[in-house]
Design an enzyme around this catalytic site. Sequence first.
Site, PDB file in Angstrom:
ATOM      1  N   ASP A  27      26.961  22.389  -9.011  1.00  0.00           N
ATOM      2  CA  ASP A  27      25.780  23.159  -8.629  1.00  0.00           C
ATOM      3  C   ASP A  27      24.503  22.553  -9.229  1.00  0.00           C
ATOM      4  O   ASP A  27      24.537  21.963 -10.306  1.00  0.00           O
ATOM      5  CB  ASP A  27      25.957  24.610  -9.108  1.00  0.00           C
ATOM      6  CG  ASP A  27      25.065  25.570  -8.341  1.00  0.00           C
ATOM      7  OD1 ASP A  27      24.410  25.146  -7.372  1.00  0.00           O
ATOM      8  OD2 ASP A  27      25.014  26.749  -8.730  1.00  0.00           O
ATOM      9  N   HIS A  44      21.540  16.179  -3.157  1.00  0.00           N
ATOM     10  CA  HIS A  44      22.954  15.991  -2.788  1.00  0.00           C
ATOM     11  C   HIS A  44      23.330  14.513  -2.872  1.00  0.00           C
ATOM     12  O   HIS A  44      24.420  14.166  -3.321  1.00  0.00           O
ATOM     13  CB  HIS A  44      23.223  16.533  -1.381  1.00  0.00           C
ATOM     14  CG  HIS A  44      22.986  18.014  -1.257  1.00  0.00           C
ATOM     15  ND1 HIS A  44      23.466  18.917  -2.170  1.00  0.00           N
ATOM     16  CD2 HIS A  44      22.319  18.746  -0.324  1.00  0.00           C
ATOM     17  CE1 HIS A  44      23.104  20.140  -1.809  1.00  0.00           C
ATOM     18  NE2 HIS A  44      22.398  20.074  -0.703  1.00  0.00           N
ATOM     19  N   LEU A 138      44.758   8.966  -9.903  1.00  0.00           N
ATOM     20  CA  LEU A 138      44.098  10.268  -9.818  1.00  0.00           C
ATOM     21  C   LEU A 138      44.227  10.869  -8.404  1.00  0.00           C
ATOM     22  O   LEU A 138      44.075  10.165  -7.420  1.00  0.00           O
ATOM     23  CB  LEU A 138      42.602  10.084 -10.143  1.00  0.00           C
ATOM     24  CG  LEU A 138      41.720  11.325  -9.999  1.00  0.00           C
ATOM     25  CD1 LEU A 138      41.978  12.295 -11.160  1.00  0.00           C
ATOM     26  CD2 LEU A 138      40.241  10.938  -9.962  1.00  0.00           C
TER      27      LEU A 138
HETATM   28  C1  FPP Z   1      25.442  22.834  -4.691  1.00  0.00           C
HETATM   29  O1  FPP Z   1      24.111  22.601  -5.142  1.00  0.00           O
HETATM   30  C2  FPP Z   1      25.980  21.644  -4.032  1.00  0.00           C
HETATM   31  C3  FPP Z   1      26.512  21.586  -2.766  1.00  0.00           C
HETATM   32  C4  FPP Z   1      26.637  22.765  -1.886  1.00  0.00           C
HETATM   33  C5  FPP Z   1      26.961  20.316  -2.171  1.00  0.00           C
HETATM   34  C6  FPP Z   1      27.694  19.383  -3.073  1.00  0.00           C
HETATM   35  C7  FPP Z   1      27.794  18.092  -2.427  1.00  0.00           C
HETATM   36  C8  FPP Z   1      27.699  16.890  -3.041  1.00  0.00           C
HETATM   37  C9  FPP Z   1      27.559  16.703  -4.500  1.00  0.00           C
HETATM   38  C10 FPP Z   1      27.716  15.721  -2.157  1.00  0.00           C
HETATM   39  C11 FPP Z   1      28.855  14.804  -2.225  1.00  0.00           C
HETATM   40  C12 FPP Z   1      30.187  15.301  -2.477  1.00  0.00           C
HETATM   41  C13 FPP Z   1      31.301  14.714  -2.050  1.00  0.00           C
HETATM   42  C14 FPP Z   1      32.592  15.132  -2.654  1.00  0.00           C
HETATM   43  C15 FPP Z   1      31.331  13.684  -0.997  1.00  0.00           C
HETATM   44  P1  FPP Z   1      22.939  23.504  -4.570  1.00  0.00           P
HETATM   45  O2  FPP Z   1      22.449  22.880  -3.311  1.00  0.00           O
HETATM   46  O3  FPP Z   1      23.435  24.912  -4.415  1.00  0.00           O
HETATM   47  O4  FPP Z   1      21.870  23.410  -5.696  1.00  0.00           O
HETATM   48  P2  FPP Z   1      20.826  24.554  -6.110  1.00  0.00           P
HETATM   49  O5  FPP Z   1      21.622  25.704  -6.663  1.00  0.00           O
HETATM   50  O6  FPP Z   1      19.982  23.887  -7.148  1.00  0.00           O
HETATM   51  O7  FPP Z   1      20.053  24.920  -4.887  1.00  0.00           O
END
Ligand code: FPP
Length: 257
Positions: A27, A44, A138
């Site tokens: 997050d 992201h 892994l």
């Molecule tokens: C949450 O942060 C994150 C996500 C919903 C997406 C996670 C995706 C990645 C890290 C991209 C790559 C992953 C893989 C495995 C290919 P948020 O957007 O909720 O952040 P915020 O709370 O600050 O708004």
Amino acid sequence: MTQYRDTELNELLAQGRIPRHVAIIMDGNGRWARRRGMPRIAGHRAGVESVRRVVSACGDHGVEVLTLFAFSSENWKRPQQEVGLLMELFLTVLKKEVKKLHRNNVRLKVVGAREAFSEKLQERIRIAENLTRDNDGLTLVIAANYGGRWDVTQAARQLAEQVARGELKPEQIDERRLGEHLAVADLPEPDLFIRTGGEQRISNFLLWQLAYTELYFTDVLWPDFDREQFELALRSFAGRQRRFGRTGEQVERVAGA
Ligand code: FPP
């Protein structure tokens, strides 16, 4: 200093106090980007770099399974543009990274209701899973369009279908049998759960499997979560006593036996 830290972690490894399975809610990408005046997708993208670092650290420390919550059942509610860009990012990452994962003996597994994804993305997932299926390093589990409630519900439905077909009696349903139908049935339950970004919630992640998992929350935003941060979490885990419902005295007696 680094050498001292490595020695310490090696000792923990030798004592079997490195988690076999680590599950992470990544997050804070959006906030990381906003603080830099960048669009959320930039967060992201930076988050992918953290994924690379943590995958590599897991390999180095002998963690057997790493589960990452990449997209929850609820994430479809985000602005359409962000969802679209996230899907593109998953596709690009799968295309670009899978050979490297394979070279590093990583087995990739995707769990979740994947039929909601585009045919192209589903095909990429199949290719990646097939290519890496026999790797014994892994296991990297990507939870995508996953929800803990979805998982328990689909397991219950499979059991109900068996009952309806006369293959199973309702009284034969117990925790073990239900557990066998969960999306990650063949993997050990997570020992350590990490959530970055400051929130202290499970957010419908692995609800059934987290029953006895040690929880670790950090304010660090996912794109800033580096090897050092990961090792802090490992050290916190190593310092905890896991009781699984027993008393501390019972656990100490077993450990000392
Ligand atoms: C949450 O942060 C994150 C996500 C919903 C997406 C996670 C995706 C990645 C890290 C991209 C790559 C992953 C893989 C495995 C290919 P948020 O957007 O909720 O952040 P915020 O709370 O600050 O708004």
